[in-house]
Design an enzyme around this catalytic site. Structure first.
Site, PDB file in Angstrom:
ATOM      1  CG  ASP A 113       9.712  -0.759   4.915  1.00 38.52           C
ATOM      2  OD1 ASP A 113       8.584  -0.751   4.387  1.00 38.52           O
ATOM      3  OD2 ASP A 113      10.169  -1.757   5.518  1.00 38.52           O
ATOM      4  CD  GLU A 170     -11.319  -0.781  13.629  1.00 37.58           C
ATOM      5  OE1 GLU A 170     -11.902  -1.660  12.961  1.00 37.58           O
ATOM      6  OE2 GLU A 170     -10.291  -0.212  13.242  1.00 37.58           O
ATOM      7  CB  ILE A 207      -0.973  -0.007   1.199  1.00 38.03           C
ATOM      8  CG1 ILE A 207      -1.939  -1.190   1.065  1.00 38.03           C
ATOM      9  CG2 ILE A 207      -1.751   1.304   1.276  1.00 38.03           C
ATOM     10  CD1 ILE A 207      -2.885  -1.390   2.230  1.00 38.03           C
ATOM     11  CG  HIS A 214     -11.172  -1.048   9.382  1.00 35.47           C
ATOM     12  ND1 HIS A 214     -10.603  -1.749  10.408  1.00 35.47           N
ATOM     13  CD2 HIS A 214     -10.416  -1.339   8.287  1.00 35.47           C
ATOM     14  CE1 HIS A 214      -9.563  -2.435   9.962  1.00 35.47           C
ATOM     15  NE2 HIS A 214      -9.429  -2.200   8.669  1.00 35.47           N
TER      16      HIS A 214
END
Ligand code: NAI
Length: 399
Positions: free
Chosen positions: A172, A260, A153, A283
């Protein structure tokens, strides 16, 4: 021909692809099924497609000896006991890449809206306030996007960001090939202090819990914004809340949260709910019609390849063997316990039957071994019985 049962309203792209691959025995059921109903529905199925609401655990697998493969038409695979599936010789497939583009597009949209201070202006307009001001509103052109986690992504976000004129930097923990003009940063701190937009794309893992702490937020420019569409616990929400209220950060967009609601009946609770400069989404980063269609195709393709050729590339629980064209009369798929002597005994059985092995591919993963053998003649039912009767055999199929 193999029977494939698709549950939970899987996108029509799946059955279309399976039909095009020659599978015409497809049963589609609209909902998830529990224990006994599931067992009855899958009694003579060769493969099943599920989404997140169908649970296939060890008990269910014990009662389904004919089931050869499971397709999870989603990203997560927690709903399946992966170890039990592997020990029954059942590879499990999912769709890890089908919604990356959807997430990446949302992130770019959020970056543009946040730098223009649109969430506040939108909220005030809804309340009747006409705030026509350019103060603090910026274009994204020439601004620095800091990507944390330059994987599937993150890298795609970088490509889209360059298309709208942003400068892309990333951090990263692994060395990653930079795409386009993206530049790696040596540290998370360096990235956070120079970015106008920081976006998080790291995996959920104990090493990424609270990756974004109060100290790290304090490094960000007061005009900068933070976007999180990775996992909810990657950001210390209380620290973010404080930074936003003290105006040490200009805004944020969050798609994922430490806690959530499990469904639309439960209230969504967050300390950020009353902040106009925060975009809150439930989400849905990867939830688009296109992603559903892509998921349908991606997993159906993996099931078809396994049933037709034995390919297990990208299986989440199984030794991976890439697609190999079947050029001989017979192909034998042999799944066994990974222990010494299995291949030698199996090849002796082929030799004894007078069969010449044209190609053979073996992979192992933990306790499971998987070998594809191509032979240039037909396989007798006696030989198949013999191979199935080997003590280490878990499953043996003829294609
Ligand atoms: P990926 O595995 O392709 O990329 C993750 C990258 O993060 C890897 O390059 C890895 O080396 C790097 N990384 C790991 N730990 C790090 C650290 N401490 N600091 C910096 N980099 C680190 O994963 P992918 O597919 O790009 O997904 C990223 C995240 O997006 C995942 O958490 C996933 O759950 C989430 N996601 C969210 C969706 C949504 O609806 N909001 C939809 C799809 C994925």
């Amino acid at each position: 021909m193999a029977k494939i049962v698709l549950l939970e309203k899987i996108h029509a792209s799946a059955s279309e692809l399976l039909k095009a691959e020659g599978f015409d025995n497809i049963v589609q059921l609209p909902t998830a099924l529990k224990a006994d109903d599931l067992k009855a529905a899958l009694a003579d199925a060769d493969a099943v497609g599920i989404r997140s609401a169908t649970h296939i655990m060890a008990d269910a697998l014990n009662g389904l000896p004919g089931l050869k493969a499971i397709g999870c038409f989603c990203i997560g695979t927690n709903q399946v006991d992966l170890t039990a599936a592997a020990s029954h010789g059942v590879p499990v497939f999912n769709a890890p890449f089908s919604n990356t583009r959807s997430v990446a597009e949302l992130v770019i949209a959020q970056a543009i809206l946040l730098l223009r201070r649109i969430p506040e202006k939108n909220a005030r307009a809804h309340r009747g306030t006409w705030e026509k001001s350019a103060l603090g509103a910026y274009e994204v052109r020439n601004k620095t996007l800091g990507i944390i986690g330059y994987g599937n992504i993150g890298a795609q976000v970088g490509i889209l960001a360059e298309a709208v004129g942003m400068r892309v930097h990333y951090y990263d923990i692994e060395s990653k090939l930079p795409l386009g003009n993206a530049r790696p940063e040596a540290s998370l701190e360096a990235l956070m202090s120079k970015a106008d937009v920081v976006t998080l794309h790291v995996p959920g893992h104990k090493s990424t819990v609270n990756l974004i702490t109060a100290d790290r937020l304090a490094l960000m420019k007061p005009t900068a914004v933070l976007i999180n569409a990775s996992r909810g616990n990657v950001v210390d929400i209380d620290a973010l809340n404080t930074s936003l209220r003290e105006k040490r950060l200009a805004g944020a967009a969050l798609d994922v949260f430490p806690v959530e609601p499990r469904n639309d009946k439960e209230e969504f609770v967050s300390p950020l709910r009353d902040l106009d400069n925060v975009i809150l989404t439930p989400h849905i980063g990867g939830s688009t019609e296109e992603a559903q269609e892509n998921i349908g195709r991606e997993v159906a393709q993996k099931l078809a390849r396994y049933l037709k050729a034995g390919t297990t590339r990208f299986a989440v629980n199984f030794p991976e063997i890439p697609y190999l064209e079947k050029e001989t009369k017979s192909r034998v798929l042999h799944i066994h316990r990974n222990e010494p002597g299995v291949i030698a005994r199996m090849n002796a059985d082929f030799a004894q039957a007078g069969l010449n092995i044209v190609a053979q591919h073996l992979q192992t993963r933990g306790p499971i071994g998987y070998v594809i053998t191509d032979v240039d003649d037909g396989i007798s039912s006696q030989l198949l019985q013999k191979l199935r009767g080997e003590p280490a055999t878990i499953r043996c199929e003829l294609i």
